[in-house]
Design a protein around this motif. Sequence first.
Motif, PDB file in Angstrom:
ATOM      1  N   PRO A 122       0.837  -1.202   0.000  1.00 30.94           N
ATOM      2  CA  PRO A 122       0.000   0.000   0.000  1.00 30.94           C
ATOM      3  C   PRO A 122       0.879   1.264   0.000  1.00 30.94           C
ATOM      4  O   PRO A 122       2.073   1.218   0.345  1.00 30.94           O
ATOM      5  N   LEU A 123       0.283   2.366  -0.366  1.00 34.99           N
ATOM      6  CA  LEU A 123       1.014   3.628  -0.459  1.00 34.99           C
ATOM      7  C   LEU A 123       1.645   4.008   0.880  1.00 34.99           C
ATOM      8  O   LEU A 123       2.767   4.519   0.918  1.00 34.99           O
ATOM      9  N   ALA A 124       0.958   3.749   1.968  1.00 37.80           N
ATOM     10  CA  ALA A 124       1.493   4.081   3.289  1.00 37.80           C
ATOM     11  C   ALA A 124       2.767   3.286   3.582  1.00 37.80           C
ATOM     12  O   ALA A 124       3.696   3.797   4.204  1.00 37.80           O
ATOM     13  N   ALA A 125       2.841   2.053   3.124  1.00 30.87           N
ATOM     14  CA  ALA A 125       4.044   1.241   3.329  1.00 30.87           C
ATOM     15  C   ALA A 125       5.199   1.774   2.487  1.00 30.87           C
ATOM     16  O   ALA A 125       6.347   1.821   2.947  1.00 30.87           O
ATOM     17  N   LYS A 126       4.905   2.182   1.260  1.00 23.92           N
ATOM     18  CA  LYS A 126       5.943   2.770   0.410  1.00 23.92           C
ATOM     19  C   LYS A 126       6.473   4.061   1.041  1.00 23.92           C
ATOM     20  O   LYS A 126       7.673   4.332   1.012  1.00 23.92           O
ATOM     21  N   LEU A 127       5.565   4.857   1.622  1.00 21.85           N
ATOM     22  CA  LEU A 127       5.965   6.092   2.293  1.00 21.85           C
ATOM     23  C   LEU A 127       6.879   5.778   3.472  1.00 21.85           C
ATOM     24  O   LEU A 127       7.891   6.449   3.679  1.00 21.85           O
ATOM     25  N   SER A 128       6.556   4.757   4.224  1.00 22.95           N
ATOM     26  CA  SER A 128       7.362   4.379   5.376  1.00 22.95           C
ATOM     27  C   SER A 128       8.757   3.927   4.950  1.00 22.95           C
ATOM     28  O   SER A 128       9.760   4.275   5.583  1.00 22.95           O
ATOM     29  N   ILE A 129       8.835   3.170   3.870  1.00 26.04           N
ATOM     30  CA  ILE A 129      10.132   2.734   3.350  1.00 26.04           C
ATOM     31  C   ILE A 129      10.950   3.938   2.892  1.00 26.04           C
ATOM     32  O   ILE A 129      12.150   4.046   3.179  1.00 26.04           O
ATOM     33  N   LEU A 130      10.309   4.871   2.189  1.00 28.32           N
ATOM     34  CA  LEU A 130      11.019   6.078   1.732  1.00 28.32           C
ATOM     35  C   LEU A 130      11.414   6.978   2.897  1.00 28.32           C
ATOM     36  O   LEU A 130      12.396   7.722   2.808  1.00 28.32           O
ATOM     37  N   HIS A 131      10.657   6.927   3.996  1.00 28.41           N
ATOM     38  CA  HIS A 131      11.029   7.682   5.197  1.00 28.41           C
ATOM     39  C   HIS A 131      12.371   7.182   5.717  1.00 28.41           C
ATOM     40  O   HIS A 131      13.254   7.968   6.052  1.00 28.41           O
ATOM     41  N   ARG A 132      12.537   5.879   5.736  1.00 26.16           N
ATOM     42  CA  ARG A 132      13.813   5.302   6.170  1.00 26.16           C
ATOM     43  C   ARG A 132      14.927   5.629   5.160  1.00 26.16           C
ATOM     44  O   ARG A 132      16.050   5.960   5.545  1.00 26.16           O
ATOM     45  N   ALA A 133      14.612   5.534   3.874  1.00 31.02           N
ATOM     46  CA  ALA A 133      15.610   5.823   2.830  1.00 31.02           C
ATOM     47  C   ALA A 133      16.042   7.286   2.884  1.00 31.02           C
ATOM     48  O   ALA A 133      17.237   7.592   2.728  1.00 31.02           O
ATOM     49  N   SER A 134      15.106   8.192   3.119  1.00 35.63           N
ATOM     50  CA  SER A 134      15.469   9.608   3.191  1.00 35.63           C
ATOM     51  C   SER A 134      16.362   9.878   4.395  1.00 35.63           C
ATOM     52  O   SER A 134      17.261  10.720   4.327  1.00 35.63           O
ATOM     53  N   GLY A 135      16.145   9.167   5.484  1.00 38.54           N
ATOM     54  CA  GLY A 135      17.040   9.293   6.633  1.00 38.54           C
ATOM     55  C   GLY A 135      18.449   8.833   6.302  1.00 38.54           C
ATOM     56  O   GLY A 135      19.430   9.459   6.698  1.00 38.54           O
ATOM     57  N   LEU A 136      18.553   7.727   5.547  1.00 41.06           N
ATOM     58  CA  LEU A 136      19.873   7.241   5.137  1.00 41.06           C
ATOM     59  C   LEU A 136      20.552   8.208   4.176  1.00 41.06           C
ATOM     60  O   LEU A 136      21.768   8.403   4.240  1.00 41.06           O
ATOM     61  N   ILE A 137      19.779   8.818   3.284  1.00 40.40           N
ATOM     62  CA  ILE A 137      20.348   9.801   2.350  1.00 40.40           C
ATOM     63  C   ILE A 137      20.907  10.992   3.127  1.00 40.40           C
ATOM     64  O   ILE A 137      22.021  11.452   2.857  1.00 40.40           O
ATOM     65  N   MET A 138      20.141  11.469   4.100  1.00 36.19           N
ATOM     66  CA  MET A 138      20.630  12.599   4.894  1.00 36.19           C
ATOM     67  C   MET A 138      21.877  12.222   5.679  1.00 36.19           C
ATOM     68  O   MET A 138      22.808  13.021   5.791  1.00 36.19           O
ATOM     69  N   LEU A 139      21.915  11.010   6.205  1.00 32.15           N
ATOM     70  CA  LEU A 139      23.099  10.554   6.926  1.00 32.15           C
ATOM     71  C   LEU A 139      24.300  10.453   5.986  1.00 32.15           C
ATOM     72  O   LEU A 139      25.409  10.873   6.333  1.00 32.15           O
ATOM     73  N   GLY A 140      24.085   9.926   4.794  1.00 35.24           N
ATOM     74  CA  GLY A 140      25.176   9.799   3.832  1.00 35.24           C
ATOM     75  C   GLY A 140      25.698  11.131   3.338  1.00 35.24           C
ATOM     76  O   GLY A 140      26.891  11.272   3.048  1.00 35.24           O
ATOM     77  N   LEU A 141      24.813  12.114   3.222  1.00 34.89           N
ATOM     78  CA  LEU A 141      25.226  13.436   2.746  1.00 34.89           C
ATOM     79  C   LEU A 141      25.646  14.377   3.877  1.00 34.89           C
ATOM     80  O   LEU A 141      25.942  15.549   3.630  1.00 34.89           O
ATOM     81  N   LEU A 142      25.687  13.869   5.101  1.00 36.35           N
ATOM     82  CA  LEU A 142      26.070  14.709   6.234  1.00 36.35           C
ATOM     83  C   LEU A 142      27.454  15.343   6.087  1.00 36.35           C
ATOM     84  O   LEU A 142      27.606  16.543   6.379  1.00 36.35           O
ATOM     85  N   PRO A 143      28.478  14.618   5.618  1.00 36.50           N
ATOM     86  CA  PRO A 143      29.775  15.297   5.414  1.00 36.50           C
ATOM     87  C   PRO A 143      29.681  16.446   4.408  1.00 36.50           C
ATOM     88  O   PRO A 143      30.313  17.495   4.589  1.00 36.50           O
ATOM     89  N   PHE A 144      28.875  16.281   3.364  1.00 33.77           N
ATOM     90  CA  PHE A 144      28.668  17.342   2.374  1.00 33.77           C
ATOM     91  C   PHE A 144      27.968  18.541   3.015  1.00 33.77           C
ATOM     92  O   PHE A 144      28.343  19.698   2.773  1.00 33.77           O
ATOM     93  N   VAL A 145      26.985  18.288   3.858  1.00 28.98           N
ATOM     94  CA  VAL A 145      26.272  19.369   4.543  1.00 28.98           C
ATOM     95  C   VAL A 145      27.212  20.118   5.482  1.00 28.98           C
ATOM     96  O   VAL A 145      27.189  21.351   5.539  1.00 28.98           O
ATOM     97  N   ILE A 146      28.041  19.385   6.203  1.00 22.49           N
ATOM     98  CA  ILE A 146      28.997  20.031   7.113  1.00 22.49           C
ATOM     99  C   ILE A 146      29.979  20.885   6.317  1.00 22.49           C
ATOM    100  O   ILE A 146      30.301  22.014   6.717  1.00 22.49           O
TER     101      ILE A 146
END
Length: 129
Positions: A12-36
């Motif tokens: 369901p769409l809500a499950a896809k949203l939940s998966i992307l919520h986790r993926a977006s957290g990983l993207i932000m973590l991976g790009l943290l050195p770039f942000v700093i």
Amino acid sequence: MKLIEALQYRLPLAAKLSILHRASGLIMLGLLPFVIWLFDKSVSSEVSYDAFTSAFVAGIGFVPAVIVKLAVLGLIWSFLHHAFAGVRHLWMDATHSVTKQQGHSSAVVVFAASLVLTVLLGAKLFGLF
């Protein structure tokens, strides 16, 4: 063949949203050195601020400016999506009254809000207005 089709499960769409919520957290973590690095270049001195702004015009070393802008656009999307989905999860936890229809409609709102704001900020980032 029909048995295999009957056994397939569509998320369901809500499950896809939940998966992307986790993926977006990983993207932000991976790009943290770039942000700093971006933050450091933007606030250290006038010379470093010029280096910060030139990264969006001339690029960084061998990385062209369009790649820098795409990385920042990915960061913008991941932040917006993670924030909206996080508020949605907090709302669901606080109210304890979530139906399947509410989950679907709130997922649609999160996807729409994060994508519309990403497109608007991306247009600004790429100089369309």
